[in-house]
Scaffold this motif. Structure first.
Motif, PDB file in Angstrom:
ATOM      1  N   SER A 175      -1.669   1.310   6.920  1.00 51.70           N
ATOM      2  CA  SER A 175      -2.505   0.176   7.269  1.00 51.70           C
ATOM      3  C   SER A 175      -2.691  -0.753   6.067  1.00 51.70           C
ATOM      4  O   SER A 175      -2.736  -1.968   6.204  1.00 51.70           O
ATOM      5  N   MET A 176      -2.749  -0.171   4.850  1.00 49.51           N
ATOM      6  CA  MET A 176      -2.888  -1.019   3.660  1.00 49.51           C
ATOM      7  C   MET A 176      -1.619  -1.803   3.370  1.00 49.51           C
ATOM      8  O   MET A 176      -1.633  -2.786   2.646  1.00 49.51           O
ATOM      9  N   GLU A 177      -0.510  -1.341   3.940  1.00 47.61           N
ATOM     10  CA  GLU A 177       0.749  -2.069   3.745  1.00 47.61           C
ATOM     11  C   GLU A 177       0.998  -3.050   4.876  1.00 47.61           C
ATOM     12  O   GLU A 177       2.101  -3.566   5.043  1.00 47.61           O
ATOM     13  N   GLY A 178      -0.016  -3.281   5.690  1.00 51.04           N
ATOM     14  CA  GLY A 178       0.108  -4.277   6.744  1.00 51.04           C
ATOM     15  C   GLY A 178       0.831  -3.778   7.979  1.00 51.04           C
ATOM     16  O   GLY A 178       1.313  -4.566   8.777  1.00 51.04           O
ATOM     17  N   ARG A 179       0.940  -2.454   8.114  1.00 46.08           N
ATOM     18  CA  ARG A 179       1.620  -1.912   9.294  1.00 46.08           C
ATOM     19  C   ARG A 179       0.598  -1.270  10.220  1.00 46.08           C
ATOM     20  O   ARG A 179      -0.574  -1.162   9.903  1.00 46.08           O
ATOM     21  N   ARG A 223       3.005   1.701  -1.416  1.00 49.34           N
ATOM     22  CA  ARG A 223       4.211   0.998  -1.926  1.00 49.34           C
ATOM     23  C   ARG A 223       5.144   1.952  -2.667  1.00 49.34           C
ATOM     24  O   ARG A 223       5.767   1.600  -3.664  1.00 49.34           O
TER      25      ARG A 223
END
Lengths: 156, 637
Positions: B311-315, B332
């Motif tokens: 979720s922190m990677e925008g997924r 990352r």
């Protein structure tokens, strides 16, 4: 909002959060724009946006009503409160009244379990709700703008 | 600036506050206090003090954990008792100011008790029995120190753990943590030192620390209270973690549903930066560390560490296969330490007081304390922090004060949608990671919900399955489709369409979902079903064999009925409250519920005056006498 530093799919969720914060919801146009700027497919943006509970796709009312559906609220009769609210506002859960004044949604848990069941309107928490209390509370909310801020404190 | 100097200045400010002439008024304004109406109380105190020429200071504080007593106000009077007042309203403010701020009358009729402790000692109210069973480590400052003023935290020894850590080598910190025996408080109880060690040894110059404040369990609010009441303990823990594993960047992932927590963490971050406790060259050392807030977008599965990283990677929050563990390859692709709020908040005090001190609390396998959010049908709802090994009975009766309104205890549920419901017979189970798991429940993050005889266990299990079904991320078939099928079986049972075969099907599905799911959400989603089937089978059988809901909760199996012998005076309360216009008069003017129209909203039962108490619920529906089932002029269906 879409500054070059943030043009990376990693920032997709914060960008969507910011749009929703500004507009109150995510419009199709906004999501297409985001997809274009981030260089990803619109399906990815839709996929992420619809996955999370926070995002909404129709404009909310000016006073969003959120009925808590956490465990403690459920055990205390939250479902009945939600049904009473839907009946009083004459809208379905997830809907918005015709005058765009109220919208109704269920939330997972707002962490006020000791005061269950709770309802929030415009971020203000109303504790220990009951179905008959809903009507009373809405009367309070509707007349409150005329009074000062101390107004309604919940049914006794 | 060095730590000694920072501490000296904060201490001076604190002492001026508490030993000087100034009276200090503390108003609890965490979310639960606000919900109970503490903001108007705060305003009233400020107005009243201003009017009288400002002879006292009014501060906002967090939550002491006595949610059922909110709004709480503490008046700290130099050279006299500090008194705590409960259920304070703006109308009571002039009396309190006149009585105890200006005069010497402590207004005992409004008081809950005196307040002891503060500074280095945990705050407590000696008059309240429930404090006797608690050991407050995480809650030591809550409701007393201002979360908006870093000096309060520092004066009580805050950031001393960080100062000590910076003089140690990372290996020494790991040793200290290992000896303390601290286990992760997110639910799984994995040894914290082991996780830190893996991350510290992982290769790479870029590493991250993530504080998991995505408290998604519907029924738990401990993390919220800590974030709102003692934010610096969490930040200090994160900074120490960063130093130990060699990370320069930390993230604190908070639910969007906790706006006040986000606001207070922001204030705390700015103040810590201002004191040189965070940012470049922490306390003039070579170590630099920054923390950023990430707002969660609302998904229960985000509490799982790999899903949180996604979720922190925008997924979408989809859990990943482990290994590789995030400690080796996380955010990352870099080594990432993910710890729960409470785990991180223990770290500073362990370093400040030493591992032995922590290890001596609790049990050998699970040292330390357990922080619980008590909710449901208890007299005293709120937070409780007990040494590990305390029994559930102590938690429910001695701290929780037993069941409200003298009702009968039925079950205690720990661990939320991943946990189990335990009956009366298992109340002596000690609270620790392993004992609870053996009983079929889990320690979880700390939500405890108590149910009484008015709660239906089938309905409760259905509620949790519905939750897991909606929150299932959809990655594994067993979880995605299995929870859906479990829910439809529950729907049949609560509609009176189940049979003994439904129970077998539930049992089978539950075991398969446990086997076939990747992450904790799926593997533990069947726990509420399995424990209720195991301990409350007779309730399931009543539903499927007799179409009867013993607690009279399941709507389709329950009828609202007005006892003619009790409904005497035709007061019309029920008629007016009924949204379905289902209540009519019989030939004697007594009220009757038309079962064909009734939507079972429960309004009539709530409004029927207590002196009549004429509205009751019947289950099965066939108990309603035929002559009072519907209007005489309606054709039978």
């Amino acid at each position: 909002m879409l500054s070059s530093a943030r043009r990376h799919p990693h920032h997709l969720i914060d960008i969507l959060q910011e749009i929703q914060w500004r507009d109150g919801y995510l419009s199709n146009e906004a999501m297409l724009e985001v997809a274009k700027c981030l260089g990803t497919s619109s399906a990815t943006v839709w996929g992420v946006a619809t996955f999370y509970n926070q995002f909404r796709f129709i404009p909310p009312g000016r006073k969003p009503v959120r009925v808590c559906m956490g465990t403690a609220c459920h055990l205390g009769g939250g479902q009945l409160v939600l049904e009473a609210m839907a009946r009083e506002l004459k809208i379905e859960v997830g809907g918005t009244t015709e005058d765009r004044e109220y919208s109704l949604e269920r939330v997972a848990c707002i962490g006020c379990c000791a005061l269950a069941p709770v309802v929030t309107i415009e971020g203000r928490v109303y504790p220990r709700m009951t179905p008959p209390g809903v009507e009373e509370m809405l009367v309070g909310v509707r007349t409150e703008s005329a009074q000062d801020g101390t107004g309604y404190t919940g049914p006794a | 600036m060095i730590y000694g100097e920072i501490h000296r200045r904060s201490r001076k400010k604190w002492e001026a506050l508490y030993s000087g002439e100034i009276i200090h008024i503390l108003v609890g304004t965490a979310t639960c206090g606000r919900a109970a109406g503490s903001m108007p109380v705060l305003e009233a105190f400020r107005r009243e003090i201003d009017r009288l020429g400002g002879e006292a200071q009014v501060s906002e504080v967090g939550c002491m954990g006595l949610c059922s007593q909110e709004p709480l106000v503490v008046i700290v009077k130099p050279g006299d008792f500090s008194v705590c007042y409960h259920h304070v309203t703006p109308q009571m403010v002039p009396q309190l100011v006149e009585g105890y701020v200006r005069g010497d009358d402590p207004c005992l009729e409004l008081a809950l008790g005196t307040v002891a402790g503060g500074g280095d000692e945990a705050v407590y109210i000696p008059e309240l029995e429930l404090f006797n069973h608690q050991t407050r480590v995480l809650l030591r400052n809550c409701g007393y120190n201002s979360p908006l003023d870093i000096d309060h935290y520092i004066a009580g020894g805050g950031y001393a753990g960080l100062a000590r850590a910076l003089e140690m080598k990372p290996a020494q910190i790991l040793y200290e943590l290992k000896r303390s025996g601290l286990r992760g408080r997110g639910g799984a109880g994995y040894p914290t030192a082991a996780k830190w060690a893996v991350c510290s040894q992982a290769r790479g110059s870029t590493k991250y620390v993530i504080c998991n404040a995505d408290e998604g369990d519907p029924g738990a609010f401990m993390d919220r209270v800590l974030l709102e009441s003692d934010p610096h303990a969490i930040l200090e823990g994160m900074i120490i973690a960063g130093y130990t594993i060699g990370a320069k960047q930390g993230y604190i992932y908070i639910r969007e549903e906790y706006p006040l927590a986000i606001e207070r963490i922001n204030v705390a971050l700015n103040q810590a930066r201002g004191k040189g406790l965070m940012g470049r060259h922490v306390l003039d050392s070579d170590f630099s560390f920054t923390i950023e807030i990430i707002k969660g977008a609302g998904a229960f599965v985000s509490g799982e560490e790999t899903a949180l990283i996604a979720s922190m990677e925008g997924r979408r929050s989809w859990p990943e296969h482990r290994p590789p563990y995030p400690a080796r390859a996380g955010l990352r692709g870099k080594p990432t330490l993910v710890n729960n709020v409470k785990t991180l908040a223990y770290v500073p005090i362990i370093l400040q007081k030493g591992w032995q001190w922590f290890h001596d609390i609790g049990t050998k396998e699970s040292p330390g304390t357990a922080l619980f959010a008590l909710a449901g049908k208890l007299e005293n709802t709120g937070l409780a922090e007990v040494p590990m090994g305390t029994s559930l009975r102590t938690l429910v009766y001695d701290i929780g004060g037993g069941i409200k309104k003298g009702r009968q205890f039925k079950a205690v549920q720990t661990g939320g949608p991943s946990g189990g419901c335990l009956p009366e017979g298992l109340l002596d189970t000690p609270i620790d990671f392993d004992s609870l798991q053996e009983a079929g429940a889990i320690m979880g993050s700390g939500g405890v919900i108590v149910m009484d005889e008015d709660n239906c266990m089938v309905d409760t299990a259905k509620f949790f399955v519905d939750f897991s079904r909606q929150e299932s991320c959809g990655k594994c078939t067993f979880c995605r489709i299995g929870t859906y099928h479990m829910f439809s079986i529950f729907d049949d049972i609560t509609h009176g369409k189940g049979s003994l075969k439904s129970l077998e099907a539930l049992q089978g599905l539950a075991e398969d979902i446990k086997e076939g799911s990747l992450c904790g959400l799926g593997r533990m989603a069947p726990n509420p079903v399995l424990t209720t089937l195991r301990y409350f089978r007779e309730e399931y059988e009543a539903h499927v064999l007799e179409q009867r809901c013993p607690a009279r909760v399941c709507k389709e199996l329950t009828a609202y009925y007005i006892l003619p012998e009790k409904c005497e005076r035709g007061c019309d309360h029920c008629v007016l409250s009924c949204p379905a216009e289902a209540i009519f008069n019989d030939e004697k003017g007594l009220k009757v519920v038309d079962q064909l129209k009734c939507t079972k909203c429960g309004s009539c039962e709530l409004v029927c005056p207590a002196e009549y108490n004429a509205v009751i619920r019947l289950s099965p529906v066939s108990l309603v006498p035929a002559d009072r089932y519907t209007r005489p002029d309606t054709k039978e269906p």
